[in-house]
Write an enzyme that holds these catalytic residues in place. Structure first.
Site, PDB file in Angstrom:
ATOM      1  N   ARG A  34       0.798  -1.217   0.000  1.00 53.10           N
ATOM      2  CA  ARG A  34       0.000   0.000   0.000  1.00 53.10           C
ATOM      3  C   ARG A  34       0.832   1.269   0.000  1.00 53.10           C
ATOM      4  NH1 ARG A  34      -4.941   0.536   4.145  1.00 53.10           N
ATOM      5  NH2 ARG A  34      -5.354  -1.444   3.114  1.00 53.10           N
ATOM      6  N   HIS A  80      -7.991  -3.796  -7.384  1.00 52.69           N
ATOM      7  CA  HIS A  80      -7.697  -3.065  -6.142  1.00 52.69           C
ATOM      8  C   HIS A  80      -8.989  -2.900  -5.338  1.00 52.69           C
ATOM      9  CE1 HIS A  80      -4.701  -0.684  -3.988  1.00 52.69           C
ATOM     10  NE2 HIS A  80      -5.624   0.229  -3.752  1.00 52.69           N
ATOM     11  N   TYR A 124     -17.496  13.260 -14.145  1.00 49.38           N
ATOM     12  CA  TYR A 124     -17.375  14.440 -15.001  1.00 49.38           C
ATOM     13  C   TYR A 124     -16.044  14.514 -15.748  1.00 49.38           C
ATOM     14  CZ  TYR A 124     -21.323  16.113 -12.218  1.00 49.38           C
ATOM     15  OH  TYR A 124     -22.533  16.236 -11.600  1.00 49.38           O
TER      16      TYR A 124
END
Length: 743
Positions: A34, A80, A124
């Site tokens: 991570r 993931h 968007y």
């Protein structure tokens, strides 16, 4: 339930052992899967999976953009299994040209800005890969790296990216794991390529010598690195340190002789909006009165204008003040903590990290060459079969037409392999033309030559180094650019800035009430008008005196602690003010002895209720924090009774006890201490100290007669009360106040 009755799936183990074992697993997972980047490709797993998903979506630089939501969905669904917000945040950072020196994602839409505004939602925005990302993933289909199953075993993902791009140092990284962290600044690719070539030519190059190639970090937002070469070299040699980074500021001349400061580049990681708020707060709170205004005139380029109070302001003083008070100067930490090729975390130097990356690139080069050799061998096997077929074309056609099992017959008659025979049988009729035979011959010759070159490359470390140097030069030509962060060593001066000079000097009248409420009225109000002041019900005036906003005020408490208040930070004179305990950490049960203006060079007399005291300096009473500092070490039951400044020329001390006995002795008998209990001023059989003051022996001792007459009485001959310090004293002169106070 007894231990023998537990189900077979239950493990009986000590709680601390089970907890430590599981915590270790969690810590290792956080470190390796991570938070820490890999030294080979400089990526964390989430970044690697983002780029891999975009590659499978065919979002190369020449293709059309696709919605970021599509990319995020594929990443969290296939590779993931974490939250979409964290994955999208990572993707946004890869697209920000002010966060990454060489962005890996080409974003379309609102991906945030240097002001600190967040990116638009992923529904968007659109994205595709950059050429740098494509370079970083080059060779994934050429057997260069291993693949591993995804978390659910349905697909595969690469363990690391093989491309020839020094992403770890070029783009940097930051992260916090369990018990360790990493912080790597970005660098210039051209410099990294030159340093890598130097290490190929001379693997024994020292870290200090690499400074001739890598001058220091190269941040995407520019700025000025002001550390010395020795400091930078030390940080790179150990893998730990920090870099002092300043904004790029120029002094712009105006018509008429005026000037202003122009900020054209801000330090890396600093949000421009918050930086301007910092400067505006300095102006609003009058912490930097030599600065008048700040304006943001930025468009695509940063342009922040700082206006001085007047043209007479020293530009260097204003600059130095801004560097100290705002984020126009920051320190960027270096902690080159990464995972090596065996997935083991550790701190590397600049040389070690580049060496590890070069070793990986050699491994990639060998893997690519061996994979290519294997593919060439497979192709050559088929081409040899095709040539046999062309040389014996009539017999091959006859076998195919007449034999029930033509494959076995051809393998036996022409000594063909199974793959060769199968390929011949699958040939199209148009491939039997004469031209095709010539093409096969040319292809075989070219492949044989390529294979010979690859074999020589695999067997020769010298050829491998030469090939890698050539590839590094090509990569440098393609992605290299000019340095953005200038390196200009600035020698810090020993002189300290007089911050009181930054405060606008204005007269004030300080008012302290008996209950500890404080305020400062503008101007010097007549002290005789104190009776007109208003206080809260049950409260009254304790002290009133004149001061300046630039003054430091000493507040002495009964417990022996002293506190420092800034004249410019006192609450305004409107209303009743504020409790002084909101400004300092003064316990509610501790009383206030006095409040006064303090100067570093002044002398003060300090006395406790048990009759002990000493002299101290104003500098010793100045405290830097809200908690104050301990000045008097009190004995049990005692408290500070008097803190009084010495007047010029005072040479004696007069002290009177609660038993109404007075003593006068020379001031020279008192020690000067920065902190302590002091010495005995007067000896008491019962009671304690009532009051103490300093005086000039030649002028005698004066006291007010009381009443409204304002008259005083002076005792000029103090011989009857003169004695050595620590004596009991005798009854005061006739007419001395019954309050046992000198004032």
């Amino acid at each position: 339930m007894q231990a023998d009755d537990l189900p077979s799936t239950t493990i009986d183990t000590p709680f601390d052992a089970a907890l430590s074992e599981r915590y270790l697993v969690y810590a290792l997972s956080t470190i390796t899967a991570r938070s820490l980047p890999d030294v080979r490709d400089g990526l964390k797993p989430v970044h690697r999976r983002l780029l891999w998903a975009m590659r499978l979506l065919r979002l190369d630089p020449a293709s059309a953009y696709k919605k970021s939501a599509r990319v995020v969905g594929d990443v969290i669904g296939k590779y993931h299994p974490h939250g979409d917000a964290s994955v999208y945040d990572a993707m946004v950072r890869l697209a920000q040209d002010f966060a990454l020196r060489y962005p890996l994602v080409d974003g379309q839409g609102n991906f945030g800005n240097i002001d600190g505004d967040n990116a638009a939602a992923y529904r968007y925005t659109e994205a595709r890969l950059t050429a740098v990302a494509t370079q970083l993933m080059a060779g994934l289909d050429e057997g260069t790296v291993d693949y591993r199953p995804t978390y659910n075993g349905e697909e595969e993902e690469p363990e690391v990216f093989p491309g020839l791009f020094p992403n770890l140092l070029a783009n940097g990284a930051s992260g916090i794991a369990v018990g360790m962290a990493t912080s790597i600044p970005p660098h210039n690719v051209s410099e990294l390529a030159d340093a890598a070539i130097q290490l190929i030519d001379n693997p024994h190059t020292e870290d200090a010598a690499l400074m001739d190639f890598v001058g220091g970090p190269d941040f995407p937002t520019g700025g000025v690195l002001v550390d010395s070469r020795e400091t930078i070299a030390q940080a790179y040699a150990t893998g730990r340190g920090s870099f002092r980074l300043r904004a790029s500021i120029s002094i712009e001349k105006e018509k008429g002789g005026g000037w202003h400061l122009l900020v054209s580049e801000i330090p890396y990681g600093v949000q421009k909006g918050k930086l301007i708020e910092q400067v505006a707060d300095l102006i609003a709170n009058k912490k930097l009165p030599i600065l008048a205004d700040v304006r943001d005139e930025s468009d695509e380029q940063v342009r922040v204008v700082l206006e001085p109070r007047s043209r007479t302001v020293d530009p260097q003083l204003l600059l130095e003040s801004l560097y100290r008070l705002t984020d126009l100067e920051v320190r960027f930490p270096l902690n080159l903590n990464v995972l090596d090729a065996s997935r083991t975390p550790g701190v590397m130097s600049l040389k070690q990290s580049l060496t590890a990356w070069l070793a990986f690139q050699i491994e990639v080069l060998l893997n690519r060459s061996r994979t290519r050799i294997a593919k060439i061998d497979d192709r050559l096997e088929l081409l040899d079969g095709f040539l046999i077929a062309f040389l014996n074309l009539d017999r091959v056609i006859e076998i195919i037409r007449t034999e029930d099992e033509p494959k076995a017959v051809m393998m036996m008659e022409f000594s063909l392999t199974d793959r060769q025979a199968e390929a011949i049988l699958n040939m199209r009729l148009r491939s039997l033309r004469r031209l095709e035979e010539m093409e096969i011959g040319k292809e075989r010759e070219a492949l044989s030559k390529e294979r010979d070159d690859l074999v020589k490359l695999v067997e020769s470390p010298a050829r491998q180094r030469t090939r890698l140097k050539r590839d590094l030069s090509t990569m440098k030509e393609k992605f290299g650019d000019e340095r953005r962060t200038r390196i200009e060593e600035v020698v810090t001066t020993a002189r300290d800035i007089d911050w009181s000079a930054m405060i606008e000097k204005e007269p004030i009248t300080v008012i302290l009430s008996q209950r500890g409420w404080i305020r400062a009225m503008k101007g010097h109000v007549a002290l005789d008008d104190a009776e007109t002041l208003k206080f809260r019900e049950g409260d009254a005036l304790q002290q009133i005196f004149h001061a300046q906003t630039t003054d430091k005020l000493l507040l002495a408490a009964e417990d022996g602690r002293v506190y420092t208040l800034g004249g410019d930070k006192l609450p305004g004179g409107r209303g009743f003010g504020e409790p002084v305990r909101l400004l300092i950490d003064l316990p509610a049960e501790v009383g206030i002895v006095t409040l006064m203006v303090v100067k570093p060079d002044m002398k003060l007399l300090v006395a406790a209720s048990d009759g002990r005291g000493f002299l101290t300096s104003g500098e010793a009473t100045i405290a830097e924090t809200r908690k104050g500092k301990q000045l008097v070490n009190l004995r049990a039951g005692a408290k500070v009774a008097v803190v009084e400044p010495l007047a010029e020329g005072d040479d004696a001390v007069a002290v009177i006890g609660e038993n109404r006995k007075m003593l006068v002795f020379l001031l020279s008998e008192l020690p000067e201490l920065a902190r302590g209990q002091g010495v005995t001023l007067q000896r008491y059989r019962d009671g304690g100290l009532a009051d103490v003051t300093t005086l000039k022996l030649a002028d005698g001792l004066s006291w007010a007669l009381g009443g409204e007459s304002g008259r005083t009485r002076t005792e000029t001959d103090l011989t009857p009360w003169r004695a050595a310090r620590g004596a009991a004293g005798r009854m005061p002169p006739l007419g001395f106040p019954r309050s046992n106070k000198f004032r």
